[in-house]
Scaffold this active site. Sequence first.
Site, short mmCIF file in Angstrom:
data_model
loop_
_atom_site.label_atom_id
_atom_site.label_comp_id
_atom_site.label_asym_id
_atom_site.label_seq_id
_atom_site.Cartn_x
_atom_site.Cartn_y
_atom_site.Cartn_z
N HIS A 1 0.85 -1.20 0.00
CA HIS A 1 0.00 0.00 0.00
C HIS A 1 0.88 1.24 0.00
CE1 HIS A 1 0.90 -0.70 4.23
NE2 HIS A 1 0.63 0.57 4.46
N HIS B 1 6.09 2.07 3.72
CA HIS B 1 6.11 0.94 2.79
C HIS B 1 6.61 1.33 1.40
CE1 HIS B 1 3.96 -1.91 5.48
NE2 HIS B 1 3.67 -0.77 6.06
N ASP C 1 0.74 -8.46 10.65
CA ASP C 1 0.85 -7.10 11.21
C ASP C 1 0.66 -7.12 12.73
OD1 ASP C 1 0.50 -4.42 11.88
OD2 ASP C 1 -1.23 -4.08 10.58
N ALA D 1 -2.40 12.87 5.05
CA ALA D 1 -2.76 13.14 3.66
C ALA D 1 -3.24 11.88 2.95
CB ALA D 1 -1.57 13.75 2.93
N ASN E 1 -4.92 9.40 4.01
CA ASN E 1 -6.16 8.78 4.45
C ASN E 1 -7.33 9.27 3.58
OD1 ASN E 1 -8.25 7.54 5.79
ND2 ASN E 1 -7.25 7.75 7.78
N HIS F 1 -4.89 -0.33 12.05
CA HIS F 1 -4.29 -1.65 12.32
C HIS F 1 -5.21 -2.53 13.16
CE1 HIS F 1 -0.36 -0.59 10.65
NE2 HIS F 1 -0.60 0.62 11.10
N HIS G 1 6.03 -6.28 11.29
CA HIS G 1 5.53 -4.91 11.41
C HIS G 1 5.29 -4.56 12.87
CE1 HIS G 1 3.37 -1.21 10.42
NE2 HIS G 1 3.81 -1.36 9.21
#
Lengths: 554, 554
Positions: free
Chosen positions: B68, B73, B190, B227, B229, B364, B386
């Site tokens: 993503h 990332h 995660d 930004a 989101n 998350h 992560h």
Amino acid sequence: MKLNIIPLGGTGEIGKNLLVFEYEDSIVVIDGGVKFPDDELLGIDLVIPDISYLEKRKDKIKGIFVTHGHEDHIGGLPFILPRLNVPVYATKLTIGLVRAKVQERGGYPDSLFRVLEPGKPVQAGEFEVEAFRVTHSIPDAVGYSLLSPVGRVIYTGDFKVDYTPIDGHEMDLSKLAEWGQEGVLALLCDSTNAERPGMTMSERVVGKTLRDWFARAEGKIIMATFASNVHRIQQAIDAAMELKRKVCVVGRSMEQVVRTAHELGYLHLPAEDMLVDVGEINNFSHSRLLVLTTGSQGEPFAALTRMATGNHRQVNVAPGDTVIISATPVPGNEKLIGRTINHLYQIGAEVVTKDMGLVHVSGHACQEEIKLVIRLTRPKFLIPHHGEVRHQVALRKIGQSLGYEEKQIPITQLGTRVVITPEKMEIGDRVEAGSVYVDGLGIGDVGQIVLRDRKQLSKDGVVVVVVGLTRGKGVPHSIVSGPDIISRGFTFMKEANDLIEGAKNNATVAIEVQLKQESWEWGVMRAAIHESLSNYFWDKTRRRPMILPVLLQV
Amino acid sequence: MKLNIIPLGGTGEIGKNLLVFEYEDSIVVIDGGVKFPDDELLGIDLVIPDISYLEKRKDKIKGIFVTHGHEDHIGGLPFILPRLNVPVYATKLTIGLVRAKVQERGGYPDSLFRVLEPGKPVQAGEFEVEAFRVTHSIPDAVGYSLLSPVGRVIYTGDFKVDYTPIDGHEMDLSKLAEWGQEGVLALLCDSTNAERPGMTMSERVVGKTLRDWFARAEGKIIMATFASNVHRIQQAIDAAMELKRKVCVVGRSMEQVVRTAHELGYLHLPAEDMLVDVGEINNFSHSRLLVLTTGSQGEPFAALTRMATGNHRQVNVAPGDTVIISATPVPGNEKLIGRTINHLYQIGAEVVTKDMGLVHVSGHACQEEIKLVIRLTRPKFLIPHHGEVRHQVALRKIGQSLGYEEKQIPITQLGTRVVITPEKMEIGDRVEAGSVYVDGLGIGDVGQIVLRDRKQLSKDGVVVVVVGLTRGKGVPHSIVSGPDIISRGFTFMKEANDLIEGAKNNATVAIEVQLKQESWEWGVMRAAIHESLSNYFWDKTRRRPMILPVLLQV
């Protein structure tokens, strides 16, 4: 008939509390704290209030009254007291802690320490000052009532309303109610937790949780908390006693507070032999030990931090140990404490934090407690103190919810007078106030220029350019040595040959352009070198090291 | 038959994710993120993974698959891609964001960007790689299944289980169940929120809260969020539409994401004229405006920070405005964001933070969601990814609560191979791995020595000592100029005359002692000056400036 209240610290900020009350020729000061430096105050050890205003009015000061023994209320006294030479009034434990602190930086005349008792007023010039008990995360905390011809003003100090305090000393709510009946002009109120609804829980609940965790632990128990939280330490000791664990106190400030509190009778050891020296802990089975220590904020040199990274000489953390962090991170310390927690997990310890159960409660009043104190004292004016703007505004909102008008609740600023008469309150002029930085032995010799330089140095380092020019007054001069370049904190020099050669060439060109002028000046030459290299390095690296040209006539 | 999984980033830390999957001659890489530097990495802009291991095996790499478009990332790709020159696979929006990011640092061949679709496998050497949809705080997020002759391994990527996602793209739980039925060798999961019980709430609840706050607001509404989101932004835009407010997007990254997301069809504008340019906002009444902006972390140069301090050229905050901070502070930013909040209150704005209602939810998975994914995929081995050690350990505990044994759940470390066969999992050797620092244009030229120097410089500044000595080879030499002293960041020089004079005397003595030796060396002379001044300054100031002796033959 006017009373001036001047916050020289502790308003618009959390830290370095210092309140000045002035009526005609009488000044009474409350507290003298420190603040720990923000990240951008590079190299600064401590921040203390600017007391120029007080230094110019020494003769009027009748005394410094201290609310309790936390650093943000007493940590500035070693610097402030020698410059004012006035009596210090506080309760027994607080005086003990102030005395120990002042000793570290040269001491203070014994005759100027005055132990006071809550409920017994002290005349300080035109003020009748009376301490009243409050409950807080350190024993022997008080607030003050200051009665002057203008009327009564009450400052809560740091407080929460703990109905079941560990030492049995309740907050003196009756006294507040009594004063409220008589008429209170103004209440200065702790705003730290004014954003939080409800009530802060009693310290006693922590004791219960600690006992539960202790009972479950198999290996060593290591508990980190604020050294000054004597009641927390008492509860840990009591739980250890019950579960037949010996207690080992580790960390300079923890050892000091335990010693002072024990000597003065504020800490009770249920058995004389229950404390063991850190040198002896290997004589005991892990399952029989509780280590009480510092480092709950992840401070790099504190004991727990060193234990977690395997750098403590005497105590190590073993797999299966239980580490209880009985504190909440002070804003700004979240990453440091997170790092300690990761190290502890890496070792294989169990880590217990506030998120997993009530191993910590705050020492400050939430909204309902603040309302209680306002309702009891019924002040004409309400002054939010001990908080950042957000907390002051939150306290104002609480006041408004109780029917106060906005103009009765000023948001005070550092050094700005609040002028009160029996009828009205006004914001007055601003006096000299602000922050003084302590760096090593220096007090106030590091200011904005030095800090700006440190910031630049911290980001991109320093480049010194050394050039030898021919001696003599007449033109033409020429370069006889250099330009040579020394750098630190800029780039790894061994791999930057091309960059440095280019810099030398640029500097040479800049110097020669100057030398060709009919006359040239040292300052202009330095500026030319500076500009040339500054541009060159920016182009090549997007960095701005500090450039220091050194010119010598050879 | 062995599969190697090597985390080169994102394990034992949050940030700079990079996972390597290696089976015989096939390497597949997942993600290439950055991490933002800790405070002690002075002057460093970004931290990226050390990819030496990959550079030495370029030919084997079949592609980089991206989960993503978050910085942790994709932020490393502008540095990593040009050095590997391999295809990049991702969903449409993610490719769009990677492309924009890579463009800023020189671009990347168009032919190497490959848009993939969830559910359509890609053959990458011996791996069959298939993306599956997950829900997260950015649209178009996926996890990956990597099927090799050893078996199937699933990496969740960053995810939460949002049953009511804003874009209608649910997490593909059925696919996970299907693979679970077929048999999954390992699940990399995660761990970010593995310490938190329960379930993370749906993004949709934020929309409702935002609408409530918007409806209550009277002045301008300024909302700061991440930004990236896009769903949050969509919900804010929808609420603004409903309440007849125009939307103004301010801040470089916010403008860029809104543009990319809109162009690619991920952001829907309910009315074409509802966006207004920042230059035009004064044409609209405050009560008709929503400003969407950056700065939710209090970053010093972000738009909200500048608005709060009155330093934004186009947007100011007025009393009565409502500022919504729709984010949670990233650990380490609490103080910065607190400062912004104080400035806003000072102005007289209403400030709405996460503490006052659901204006933010995490992206998350909490414990129950993690359990769901484990139960669906039924992996033989469970690999926490992560997360910091604390999060990895928390995920291990979740696994244990589901019946896994400790040895089935490794706590991985940066660069350490996890070697998996169809039967067992082992920890292998350690490959070259770690952090590479980006400082301006330099990648990797700032290391521990430079950082140590910056640290010293940041604390106590620098002192340059310049001495001219007589020229010529024979002894005796003598001082002909200096010692002169230049300092920066040390003390305020104008008030430190005595200190500097004392330093000159000390340096002179040290030099003369050397000159009296039968023969002397430049290095020894420098060391002598260094030691003498270092001790002198420590005695006088308790500071340790960096001392740079400059010797010239004159």
